[in-house]
Scaffold this motif. Structure first.
Motif, PDB file in Angstrom:
ATOM      1  N   GLY A   1       0.900  -1.426  -0.041  1.00 22.70           N
ATOM      2  CA  GLY A   1      -0.017  -0.142   0.036  1.00 22.70           C
ATOM      3  C   GLY A   1       0.891   1.357   0.136  1.00 22.70           C
ATOM      4  O   GLY A   1       0.480   2.291  -0.210  1.00 22.70           O
ATOM      5  N   ALA A   2       2.140   1.336   0.379  1.00 23.76           N
ATOM      6  CA  ALA A   2       3.124   2.321   0.351  1.00 23.76           C
ATOM      7  C   ALA A   2       3.404   2.575  -1.333  1.00 23.76           C
ATOM      8  O   ALA A   2       4.559   2.247  -1.695  1.00 23.76           O
ATOM      9  N   VAL A   3       2.597   3.079  -2.064  1.00 21.51           N
ATOM     10  CA  VAL A   3       2.870   3.666  -3.491  1.00 21.51           C
ATOM     11  C   VAL A   3       3.590   4.807  -3.606  1.00 21.51           C
ATOM     12  O   VAL A   3       4.004   5.080  -4.789  1.00 21.51           O
ATOM     13  N   GLN A   4       4.029   5.687  -2.659  1.00 22.93           N
ATOM     14  CA  GLN A   4       4.518   6.791  -2.899  1.00 22.93           C
ATOM     15  C   GLN A   4       5.479   7.190  -1.521  1.00 22.93           C
ATOM     16  O   GLN A   4       4.890   6.732  -0.578  1.00 22.93           O
ATOM     17  N   ARG A   5       6.247   7.876  -1.649  1.00 22.72           N
ATOM     18  CA  ARG A   5       6.859   8.291  -0.381  1.00 22.72           C
ATOM     19  C   ARG A   5       5.980   9.263   0.392  1.00 22.72           C
ATOM     20  O   ARG A   5       5.521  10.182  -0.160  1.00 22.72           O
ATOM     21  N   ARG A   6       6.125   9.102   1.645  1.00 20.35           N
ATOM     22  CA  ARG A   6       5.396  10.117   2.676  1.00 20.35           C
ATOM     23  C   ARG A   6       5.910  10.545   3.521  1.00 20.35           C
ATOM     24  O   ARG A   6       6.818   9.874   4.383  1.00 20.35           O
ATOM     25  N   ILE A   7       5.763  11.868   3.727  1.00 21.87           N
ATOM     26  CA  ILE A   7       6.535  12.722   4.840  1.00 21.87           C
ATOM     27  C   ILE A   7       5.619  12.415   6.110  1.00 21.87           C
ATOM     28  O   ILE A   7       4.472  12.531   6.235  1.00 21.87           O
TER      29      ILE A   7
END
Length: 194
Positions: A129-135
């Motif tokens: 579910g981590a499809v992009q970098r998240r701050i």
């Protein structure tokens, strides 16, 4: 009629000028006076949102007023009615970080499996579910203050990552391989006995 007017040319130029220097100076004076007044109001009403007169509350407010202007980390154990939120605005209002970002996180409201990602962010592909970098919230609070409410609810592994932030001022995003530096004042509250 003049020959220029007959040919549709310019006959006369008219211009106006307004000196706004006095107005600019008056606005600057008003702005400076407002800043001074705001500082005075902040000093006088540092604890206006906290109601009570018990000995323990007065002791805590005394401690907060000493810590607020500094850059020290702050932790408190509070008892409060169920469903009530604690307010730590007073502990930041006297600090140099008061004009900077204030991020509040209720650690008890975030599932234990997601809290590390919420606080520290994650890299793309770190988990399903981590499809992009998240701050994360610590990066959002850079240069300011982060308030961790119900810190006693944090899982042990997240507490270890938090300890690294406090000691080394560094953290890694979930799934990340390099440490990130962070300059954040941490305020924490819990109702649990240590």
């Amino acid at each position: 009629m003049s020959p220029a007017a007959e040919q549709g040319g310019i006959v006369r130029w008219y211009g106006t000028g307004v000196d706004i220097e006095e107005r600019k100076q008056a606005e600057q004076r008003t702005h400076a006076e407002n800043l001074v007044l705001r500082e005075e109001v902040d000093k006088a009403s540092m604890f206006e949102e906290i109601v009570g007169a018990s000995g323990p509350l007065r002791a805590m407010l005394s401690h907060v007023s000493k810590v607020a202007p500094t850059d020290q980390q702050y932790s408190s154990r509070v008892r409060r009615a169920r469903g009530r939120s604690s307010s730590h605005g007073p502990s930041t209002s006297g600090s140099q970080r008061s004009a900077r970002v204030f991020v509040s996180v209720n650690c008890g409201a975030i599932p234990p499996t997601l809290i590390a990602s919420e606080l520290f962010g994650h890299e793309k592909g770190a988990f399903t579910g981590a499809v992009q970098r998240r701050i994360g919230r610590f990066e959002l609070a850079e240069g300011g203050t982060i308030f961790l409410d119900e810190i006693g609810e944090l899982p042990a592994e997240t507490q270890l990552a938090l300890l690294r932030v406090l000691q080394e001022r560094q953290f890694e995003r979930v799934g990340g391989g390099r440490p990130l530096d962070v300059d954040v004042r941490v305020i924490a509250a819990t109702n649990r006995d240590s």
